[in-house]
Design a protein around this motif. Structure first.
Motif, PDB file in Angstrom:
ATOM      1  N   VAL A  60      12.499  45.016  30.104  1.00 48.43           N
ATOM      2  CA  VAL A  60      12.434  44.113  31.250  1.00 48.43           C
ATOM      3  C   VAL A  60      12.391  44.995  32.495  1.00 48.43           C
ATOM      4  CG1 VAL A  60      13.620  42.311  32.546  1.00 48.43           C
ATOM      5  CG2 VAL A  60      13.662  42.283  30.049  1.00 48.43           C
ATOM      6  N   LEU A  61      11.356  44.802  33.304  1.00 50.97           N
ATOM      7  CA  LEU A  61      11.140  45.658  34.467  1.00 50.97           C
ATOM      8  C   LEU A  61      11.403  44.912  35.761  1.00 50.97           C
ATOM      9  CD1 LEU A  61       7.787  47.323  33.360  1.00 50.97           C
ATOM     10  CD2 LEU A  61      10.109  48.134  32.949  1.00 50.97           C
ATOM     11  N   TYR A  62      11.874  45.639  36.755  1.00 57.23           N
ATOM     12  CA  TYR A  62      12.009  45.136  38.113  1.00 57.23           C
ATOM     13  C   TYR A  62      11.365  46.165  39.027  1.00 57.23           C
ATOM     14  CZ  TYR A  62      14.054  43.588  42.498  1.00 57.23           C
ATOM     15  OH  TYR A  62      14.223  43.149  43.793  1.00 57.23           O
ATOM     16  N   LYS A  63      10.335  45.762  39.732  1.00 56.16           N
ATOM     17  CA  LYS A  63       9.552  46.660  40.586  1.00 56.16           C
ATOM     18  C   LYS A  63       9.037  47.865  39.793  1.00 56.16           C
ATOM     19  CE  LYS A  63      11.705  45.305  44.910  1.00 56.16           C
ATOM     20  NZ  LYS A  63      12.416  45.721  46.121  1.00 56.16           N
ATOM     21  N   GLY A  64       8.597  47.585  38.567  1.00 55.39           N
ATOM     22  CA  GLY A  64       7.996  48.611  37.740  1.00 55.39           C
ATOM     23  C   GLY A  64       8.955  49.530  37.007  1.00 55.39           C
ATOM     24  N   ARG A  65      10.251  49.297  37.144  1.00 53.99           N
ATOM     25  CA  ARG A  65      11.250  50.143  36.486  1.00 53.99           C
ATOM     26  C   ARG A  65      12.179  49.283  35.632  1.00 53.99           C
ATOM     27  NH1 ARG A  65      12.947  53.623  41.749  1.00 53.99           N
ATOM     28  NH2 ARG A  65      11.023  54.805  41.907  1.00 53.99           N
ATOM     29  N   PRO A  66      12.718  49.871  34.569  1.00 54.57           N
ATOM     30  CA  PRO A  66      13.707  49.126  33.769  1.00 54.57           C
ATOM     31  C   PRO A  66      14.929  48.776  34.618  1.00 54.57           C
ATOM     32  CG  PRO A  66      12.970  51.076  32.584  1.00 54.57           C
ATOM     33  CD  PRO A  66      12.406  51.168  33.975  1.00 54.57           C
ATOM     34  N   LEU A  67      15.604  47.701  34.263  1.00 57.90           N
ATOM     35  CA  LEU A  67      16.796  47.298  34.998  1.00 57.90           C
ATOM     36  C   LEU A  67      17.870  48.379  34.920  1.00 57.90           C
ATOM     37  CD1 LEU A  67      17.189  43.570  33.900  1.00 57.90           C
ATOM     38  CD2 LEU A  67      16.174  44.448  35.995  1.00 57.90           C
ATOM     39  N   LYS A  68      18.607  48.549  36.007  1.00 59.10           N
ATOM     40  CA  LYS A  68      19.691  49.527  36.037  1.00 59.10           C
ATOM     41  C   LYS A  68      20.835  49.053  35.149  1.00 59.10           C
ATOM     42  CE  LYS A  68      18.867  50.989  40.797  1.00 59.10           C
ATOM     43  NZ  LYS A  68      19.451  51.051  42.145  1.00 59.10           N
ATOM     44  N   ALA A  69      21.634  50.000  34.702  1.00 61.70           N
ATOM     45  CA  ALA A  69      22.784  49.674  33.841  1.00 61.70           C
ATOM     46  C   ALA A  69      23.756  48.743  34.561  1.00 61.70           C
ATOM     47  CB  ALA A  69      23.490  50.952  33.407  1.00 61.70           C
ATOM     48  N   SER A  70      23.940  48.940  35.865  1.00 64.41           N
ATOM     49  CA  SER A  70      24.861  48.082  36.619  1.00 64.41           C
ATOM     50  C   SER A  70      24.339  46.648  36.693  1.00 64.41           C
ATOM     51  CB  SER A  70      25.084  48.640  38.028  1.00 64.41           C
ATOM     52  OG  SER A  70      23.847  48.714  38.731  1.00 64.41           O
TER      53      SER A  70
END
Length: 186
Positions: A60-70
């Motif tokens: 699952v990406l947000y702005k082209g990056r995977p979601l952060k752990a937090s």
């Protein structure tokens, strides 16, 4: 297409059901595809679990990056304390805009209030407007994920999200101009 077994289904009943099936086929509906979708994920909880698994695997990406752990950790709390207890057992196709709006209101009013004991401390889950808004946005992300995977055809959160943003903008605008002009925005 299997309609049923004789004698539990009479010939007349089978003919009536067959007419309905043929009418549905003529409209372009595919009963096999519908049955496949119905079997895949029936409840909100099942789709949430698939979404959580995809987040954990970096899909699952947000702005082209995977979601952060937090972000994943915060979303886990929203799943555990808000989404799954209130909507988890409901069928995906039965969740409507009115139900999502009620879900939002219930969290705002603190109907999800509970005390959670963790290994390190005791945590009080109270709800509130921020938790409600973020939970609706997360539910919308789950439905968008389901649409992208071809598991469901609609997102019941779409109109509700817009209303939440308008409420937030109106509250911010009212706070910016001061108490004297609040009546103008109401």
């Amino acid at each position: 297409v299997k309609l049923g077994r004789y004698p539990s289904l009479t010939v007349e009943q089978a003919r009536e059901q067959a007419k309905k099936v043929f009418a549905s086929l003529s409209e372009g509906n595919d009963p096999a595809e519908r049955k496949k979708k119905d079997k895949t994920f029936k409840t909100v909880e099942e789709l949430c679990n698939l979404y959580r698994e995809a987040c954990a695997n970096g899909l699952v990406l947000y702005k082209g990056r995977p979601l952060k752990a937090s972000t994943i950790r915060r979303n886990e709390g929203r799943f555990r304390w808000h989404l799954i207890p209130q909507l988890g057992s409901e069928a995906l196709q039965d969740v409507t805009k009115a139900r999502v709006s009620k879900f939002h209101d219930d969290i705002c009013l603190g109907k999800c209030k509970q005390t959670i004991k963790t290994s390190k401390k005791v945590r009080l889950v109270t709800g509130g407007n921020g938790a409600a808004r973020k939970s609706v946005f997360l539910l919308s992300a789950v439905y968008r994920f389901g649409i992208k995977k071809g598991l469901i055809d609609f997102n019941p959160c779409l109109g509700v999200e817009d209303a939440l943003v308008v409420e937030l903008v109106d509250a911010d605008a009212a706070a910016a101009v001061g108490d004297a002009q609040v009546a103008f925005f109401v």
